[in-house]
Design a protein around this motif. Structure first.
Motif, PDB file in Angstrom:
ATOM      1  N   UNK A 115      -0.674   4.419   3.884  1.00 57.02           N
ATOM      2  CA  UNK A 115      -0.248   5.189   2.718  1.00 57.02           C
ATOM      3  C   UNK A 115       1.065   5.906   3.040  1.00 57.02           C
ATOM      4  N   UNK A 116       1.904   6.002   2.017  1.00 56.19           N
ATOM      5  CA  UNK A 116       3.261   6.551   2.147  1.00 56.19           C
ATOM      6  C   UNK A 116       4.023   5.878   3.294  1.00 56.19           C
ATOM      7  N   UNK A 117       3.865   4.571   3.390  1.00 57.09           N
ATOM      8  CA  UNK A 117       4.561   3.751   4.390  1.00 57.09           C
ATOM      9  C   UNK A 117       4.269   4.183   5.825  1.00 57.09           C
ATOM     10  N   UNK A 118       3.092   4.766   6.027  1.00 51.92           N
ATOM     11  CA  UNK A 118       2.735   5.151   7.384  1.00 51.92           C
ATOM     12  C   UNK A 118       3.330   6.476   7.830  1.00 51.92           C
ATOM     13  N   UNK A 119       3.584   7.380   6.872  1.00 49.39           N
ATOM     14  CA  UNK A 119       4.198   8.666   7.204  1.00 49.39           C
ATOM     15  C   UNK A 119       3.347   9.463   8.199  1.00 49.39           C
ATOM     16  N   UNK A 120       2.006   9.285   8.124  1.00 49.97           N
ATOM     17  CA  UNK A 120       1.115  10.011   9.025  1.00 49.97           C
ATOM     18  C   UNK A 120       1.211   9.508  10.458  1.00 49.97           C
ATOM     19  N   UNK A 160       0.837  -1.202   0.000  1.00 49.40           N
ATOM     20  CA  UNK A 160       0.000   0.000   0.000  1.00 49.40           C
ATOM     21  C   UNK A 160       0.876   1.257   0.000  1.00 49.40           C
ATOM     22  N   UNK A 161       1.978   1.205   0.731  1.00 51.70           N
ATOM     23  CA  UNK A 161       2.891   2.350   0.754  1.00 51.70           C
ATOM     24  C   UNK A 161       3.408   2.661  -0.636  1.00 51.70           C
ATOM     25  N   UNK A 162       3.819   1.618  -1.356  1.00 49.85           N
ATOM     26  CA  UNK A 162       4.354   1.815  -2.703  1.00 49.85           C
ATOM     27  C   UNK A 162       3.261   2.279  -3.655  1.00 49.85           C
ATOM     28  N   UNK A 163       2.088   1.625  -3.602  1.00 48.58           N
ATOM     29  CA  UNK A 163       0.985   2.004  -4.485  1.00 48.58           C
ATOM     30  C   UNK A 163       0.581   3.455  -4.265  1.00 48.58           C
ATOM     31  N   UNK A 164       0.477   3.853  -2.993  1.00 47.21           N
ATOM     32  CA  UNK A 164       0.015   5.211  -2.698  1.00 47.21           C
ATOM     33  C   UNK A 164       1.007   6.239  -3.231  1.00 47.21           C
ATOM     34  N   UNK A 165       2.228   5.791  -3.412  1.00 41.69           N
ATOM     35  CA  UNK A 165       3.280   6.704  -3.852  1.00 41.69           C
ATOM     36  C   UNK A 165       3.340   6.744  -5.380  1.00 41.69           C
ATOM     37  N   UNK A 166       3.379   5.555  -6.043  1.00 40.84           N
ATOM     38  CA  UNK A 166       3.549   5.538  -7.501  1.00 40.84           C
ATOM     39  C   UNK A 166       2.230   5.566  -8.260  1.00 40.84           C
ATOM     40  N   UNK A 167       1.151   5.059  -7.662  1.00 40.68           N
ATOM     41  CA  UNK A 167      -0.122   5.013  -8.390  1.00 40.68           C
ATOM     42  C   UNK A 167      -1.299   5.256  -7.459  1.00 40.68           C
TER      43      UNK A 167
END
Lengths: 150, 122
Positions: free
Chosen positions: A120-125, A93-100
Motif C-alpha cells: 500500500x502507498x507503493x511500499x511507503x511503510x 496495489x499502490x495506486x488503488x490504496x491511494x485513489x480507492x
C-alpha cells in the motif's frame, strides 16, 4: 525479446551485487511474511482483501528470494515471473490504496498502521523499497541473461 | 523492553552498518572488524530477547501484540547469522554490503519492536 540464452552461457544470478539483492529480498520476505501472518491470525476480518494481498506479496517475495539465490535456468525464469509480478503488484496495489482505498477495505492509510500492507502507498511503510526493488531486480536479471557473445 | 537499552542496540546496529558499508565503499571484503561488529550486535540482540522474556514477569509487560513482537525478535536474531553465512560465500566488497544491509535492517526492526512493545492496545 532476444532469443533464449543457452544455459551454459547464463551467468549465475547470486554473485557479486546479486547477493546484495538476495539479502534485501530475504529481509523483505521475512518482514512481509511476519506482518501478513500477524494480520491474518489476529484480525483478518478487519480488511480481508488487503491482508490477503499482504500474504500474496509475502509468498512472491519468498519465491523471488529463492529464485535469485538458486542456480539453474528454471529458477531464472521464476525470478523473471515473480519480480515482474511484484512490480505490477506494487504499482496496482499502490495506486488503488491511494485513489480507492475502500476497494481494498482499507480505512486507515497510515503506512505504519495496523492496516498497512507491504504494497500500500507503493511500499511507503518499507521506505519505498518494495517499489525500487523489482526495478533493480529486473535490471539485474536483464544484465545477467543477455548473451555474452553476439 | 527497556528504551535506553533499545537505543544502545540501535546505535550499535547503525555503527556496524557504517563500518561494513565504509569497507564496501573502500572496495574491501569482509574482515574481523565487520564480523566483530556483527557478533557484538548478535550478543546484544540475544540480551534484548532475554530482557523481553523476563520483563513481563517483573512488572513490565508489553502493551502491544506479544506475538508480533516475538516474530520480530526471532527474525532479528536470525538475520545477522544468516547474513554472515551469505556474505562469506564469496568474499568481495559486496559481502561487506550484505553485512551492512543486514545491520541496517536490524536497526529498523528494533525501532519497530520498541513501537510494537509500547503501542496502546493492539
Amino acid at each position: 525479446m532476444s532469443a533464449p540464452v543457452p544455459a551454459s552461457r547464463r551467468a549465475p544470478l547470486a554473485t557479486g551485487v546479486g547477493r546484495v539483492l538476495v539479502v534485501v529480498y530475504a529481509i523483505l520476505a521475512i518482514g512481509a511474511t511476519g506482518r501478513s501472518l500477524t494480520q491474518i491470525l489476529t484480525r483478518f476480518a478487519d480488511a480481508p482483501v488487503a491482508y490477503t494481498l499482504s500474504a500474496v506479496a509475502a509468498v512472491v517475495y519468498i519465491l523471488a528470494t529463492i529464485a535469485l539465490a538458486a542456480p539453474g535456468a528454471a529458477w531464472t525464469r521464476i525470478a523473471w515471473v515473480t519480480i515482474g509480478f511484484e512490480l505490477a503488484g506494487v504499482l496496482v496495489v499502490g495506486t488503488l490504496s491511494w485513489v480507492a482505498p475502500q476497494l481494498l477495505g482499507i480505512e486507515d492509510l497510515d503506512p505504519f498502521g495496523r492496516q498497512a500492507t507491504v504494497w500500500s502507498l507503493y511500499g511507503a511503510g518499507y521506505l519505498l523499497i518494495p517499489l525500487a526493488l523489482p526495478v533493480l531486480g529486473l535490471i539485474w536479471l536483464r544484465s545477467r541473461t543477455r548473451p555474452t557473445a553476439r | 523492553m527497556i528504551l535506553p537499552f533499545t537505543i544502545v542496540v540501535i546505535v550499535v546496529a547503525l555503527l556496524a552498518a557504517l563500518v561494513c558499508l565504509g569497507f564496501a565503499i573502500a572496495k574491501r571484503g569482509p574482515n574481523d572488524y565487520q564480523l566483530g561488529a556483527l557478533a557484538l550486535l548478535e550478543l546484544l540482540l540475544i540480551a534484548q530477547a532475554v530482557i523481553a522474556i523476563v520483563a513481563p514477569f517483573v512488572g513490565n509487560p508489553p502493551t502491544g501484540n506479544p506475538v508480533e513482537f516475538g516474530a520480530y525478535a526471532l527474525a532479528a536474531i536470525l538475520i545477522p547469522v544468516l547474513a554472515v553465512f551469505w556474505a562469506l560465500r564469496e568474499r568481495d566488497r559486496w559481502s561487506s554490503v550484505v553485512l551492512g544491509v543486514a545491520a541496517l535492517a536490524i536497526a529498523v526492526m528494533l525501532w519497530r519492536m520498541q513501537l510494537i512493545w509500547t503501542v496502546q492496545a493492539g
